[in-house]
Design an enzyme around this catalytic site. Sequence first.
Site, PDB file in Angstrom:
ATOM      1  N   SER A  30      -8.335  17.717 -34.352  1.00  6.52           N
ATOM      2  CA  SER A  30      -7.553  17.073 -35.431  1.00  6.52           C
ATOM      3  C   SER A  30      -8.705  15.974 -36.214  1.00  6.52           C
ATOM      4  O   SER A  30      -9.252  15.336 -35.498  1.00  6.52           O
ATOM      5  CB  SER A  30      -6.525  16.429 -35.157  1.00  6.52           C
ATOM      6  OG  SER A  30      -6.438  15.377 -36.841  1.00  6.52           O
ATOM      7  N   TYR A  57      -2.811   8.937 -30.601  1.00  7.45           N
ATOM      8  CA  TYR A  57      -2.390  10.424 -31.036  1.00  7.45           C
ATOM      9  C   TYR A  57      -3.766  10.898 -31.296  1.00  7.45           C
ATOM     10  O   TYR A  57      -4.685  11.993 -30.645  1.00  7.45           O
ATOM     11  CB  TYR A  57      -1.992  11.128 -31.648  1.00  7.45           C
ATOM     12  CG  TYR A  57      -1.642  12.676 -32.880  1.00  7.45           C
ATOM     13  CD1 TYR A  57      -1.400  13.862 -32.398  1.00  7.45           C
ATOM     14  CD2 TYR A  57      -2.833  12.432 -34.151  1.00  7.45           C
ATOM     15  CE1 TYR A  57      -1.680  14.683 -32.993  1.00  7.45           C
ATOM     16  CE2 TYR A  57      -3.017  13.799 -34.614  1.00  7.45           C
ATOM     17  CZ  TYR A  57      -2.327  14.911 -33.656  1.00  7.45           C
ATOM     18  OH  TYR A  57      -2.362  16.264 -34.613  1.00  7.45           O
TER      19      TYR A  57
END
Length: 267
Positions: free
Chosen positions: A129, A142
């Site tokens: 990501s 995250y």
Amino acid sequence: MSKVVLITGGSSGIGKSIGEFLISKGYTVFGTSRHPERYSASKFKLITLDVADTTSIAKAIKNVVEISGRLDVLINNAGAGITGPIEEIPDVEIKRNFETNLFGPINVIKAVLPQMRQQNSGLIINITSIAGYMGLPYRGIYSASKGALELITEAFRMEIKDFNISMSNLAPGDFATNIAAGRYHAPVTIGSPYEKKYGSVLRNINEDVDNGNDPTLVANAVYKIINTSNPKIHYKVGAFMQKFSIVLKRILPDKLYERLLLKHYKL
């Protein structure tokens, strides 16, 4: 002979888009899900795999090889979102996120390497990501789990280079998928010192995902990597400013970059 591709987390979102795109290009595609029986309309075969269970992983890899005789490409796509003030996220949820986003992919890689080494060929693409390139407020866990996978890939590449196996990261920005529905949200607690700011950021995060780009763009990027003779280590796909944010982090002083993030999140 078409290449055999295994996509973890292939039942929905980015994984589903990748699988359908590769099927249209003539690849043999296997996707995974913890509950494949729930997705009878899938355009490619789904097999049972839980990235948190090494026995499940080994059984799935064996299943693919028994059916197809080989495994050419692994796409480590299975992942989970998590949001919240780090102080308020339960330890069990932090550990669960790392199990899915970091330890799971590592164990799937470990499981496919003997087969790829036997073939003297293989490609592994880890879906990370853009958030993994920076510590984002209320998305810190995250960011950390995806950033760790980026670094693991760099190390893995050097360790497996003699086996004719390639490994790359592909870091998407925000795409219109159902990740928000499956994300762990720490509750916005009334009276919490983070109540107002976290609540505001959480709304913005969900809007960004809902208004994200078409995940077919990620599928197309995967297809290009598969058809590159010497893939790069890092790839990014997403909106210009999301990708440019990585460049800014590299060239700006830390505190200036931090101020830009604070301004973006209205903190």
